[in-house]
Enzyme design. Structure first.
Site, PDB file in Angstrom:
ATOM      1  N   ASP A  60       0.815  -1.213   0.000  1.00 55.93           N
ATOM      2  CA  ASP A  60       0.000   0.000   0.000  1.00 55.93           C
ATOM      3  C   ASP A  60       0.850   1.266   0.000  1.00 55.93           C
ATOM      4  OD1 ASP A  60      -2.339  -1.438   0.051  1.00 55.93           O
ATOM      5  OD2 ASP A  60      -2.585  -1.309   2.217  1.00 55.93           O
ATOM      6  N   TYR A 124       7.512 -10.073   6.114  1.00 58.15           N
ATOM      7  CA  TYR A 124       7.341  -8.646   6.425  1.00 58.15           C
ATOM      8  C   TYR A 124       7.935  -8.368   7.801  1.00 58.15           C
ATOM      9  CZ  TYR A 124       3.989  -7.912   2.593  1.00 58.15           C
ATOM     10  OH  TYR A 124       3.398  -7.792   1.364  1.00 58.15           O
TER      11      TYR A 124
END
Length: 290
Positions: A60, A124
């Site tokens: 994002d 992540y």
């Protein structure tokens, strides 16, 4: 000599603060995606085809990557052999300047290879720093971590909370609703969920404030939309005493995205995609550039 298309797996990194995300946006938008700049750099190589990237992992606005990946088909002008991975990497980085985007490797792969579906795992890391506000951060850390005013967090409760995400679960509560939500299974397997203090950075060692950084690491074959940020936000809320372990268990069990507490999701700035893994056998031997 007959024109020959070659497919490449490209690994790249970027600072996400100035982009709409990694995915391509219409060129007339005021803020573009990382993919726009990568494809523009590809077109400057004077190819026979219009090279389109297929991104492995969507990120994002504001989210960064130390290693994302994509595949692309490249057809050079008649008589020229395929690029070597090294030549392609150098050429793309030349045309990406001065953007904070960098290609870190390019490899030949089979014509049937797909960067998204052949990926084995994605990792992540979310970065926190305690005891400071955004305005108090050293310059080199702005928009690269989540600053928390809290000087102390309940770390043992956070450790217990993050371990609850390990294994296979229905993570419906921890995905944000998006256009493709109904088509993706909410059942995911988290292979690693770990919280640890970060090793001392330059800013941590030399800044005048006593900075304490923490890293939350999550590894899985795939994640749902905003799943990592929602899991991180819940762990931090437990560390701050705003959420209990039993409430987190209830969130996992209710399997309802709307049950996730408002204002709890971690902001994008601290999130980094750090690794996308493939089987080594997917990478073909390099060819000699002509």
């Amino acid at each position: 000599m007959k024109n020959c298309k070659a497919r490449y797996l490209i690994f790249f990194q970027y600072l996400g603060s100035k982009y709409s995300g990694v995915m391509k946006t219409p060129q007339d938008r005021p803020v573009l995606g990382v993919q726009n700049y990568l494809e523009n750099a590809l077109q400057k190589l004077k190819l026979e085809n219009e090279a389109s990237l297929y991104i492995s992992s969507r990120t994002d606005t504001g989210v960064h990557a130390l290693c994302n990946s994509a595949h692309v088909d490249i057809q050079r002008t008649s008589g020229k052999p395929p690029f070597t991975g090294e030549v392609l990497t150098k050429a793309l980085n030349l045309h990406l300047k001065p953007e904070p985007i960098c290609v870190i490797g390019a490899y030949r792969v089979a014509d049937t290879f797909h960067a998204r579906y052949r990926a084995l795992t994605r990792t992540y890391v979310y970065r926190l720093v305690t005891g400071v506000t955004h305005n108090q951060l050293p310059l080199m850390e702005k928009n690269l971590c989540w600053p928390l005013r809290d000087i102390e967090l309940n770390v043992s409760a956070m450790q217990e909370a993050i371990s609850m995400f390990l294994g296979t679960h229905n993570f419906s509560t921890f995905r944000a609703l998006s256009s493709d939500t109904p088509f993706k299974s909410p059942v995911k397997t988290v292979l690693r969920a770990h919280l640890e203090p970060a090793q001392g950075s330059f800013a941590q060692n030399h800044f005048h404030r006593n900075l304490l950084f923490w890293e939350l690491t999550f590894k899985s074959p795939s994640f749902l939309y905003r799943q990592v940020r929602r899991m991180t936000g819940a762990v931090v809320a437990i560390g701050q005493g705003r959420l209990s372990i039993s409430q987190l268990q209830e969130l996992l069990e209710v399997q309802d995205s709307l049950a996730y507490p408002q204002g709890t999701c971690a902001p994008p700035e601290g999130l980094f995609l750090t690794r996308v893994e493939y089987d080594d056998s997917d990478l073909l031997p390099d060819t000699q550039d002509g």
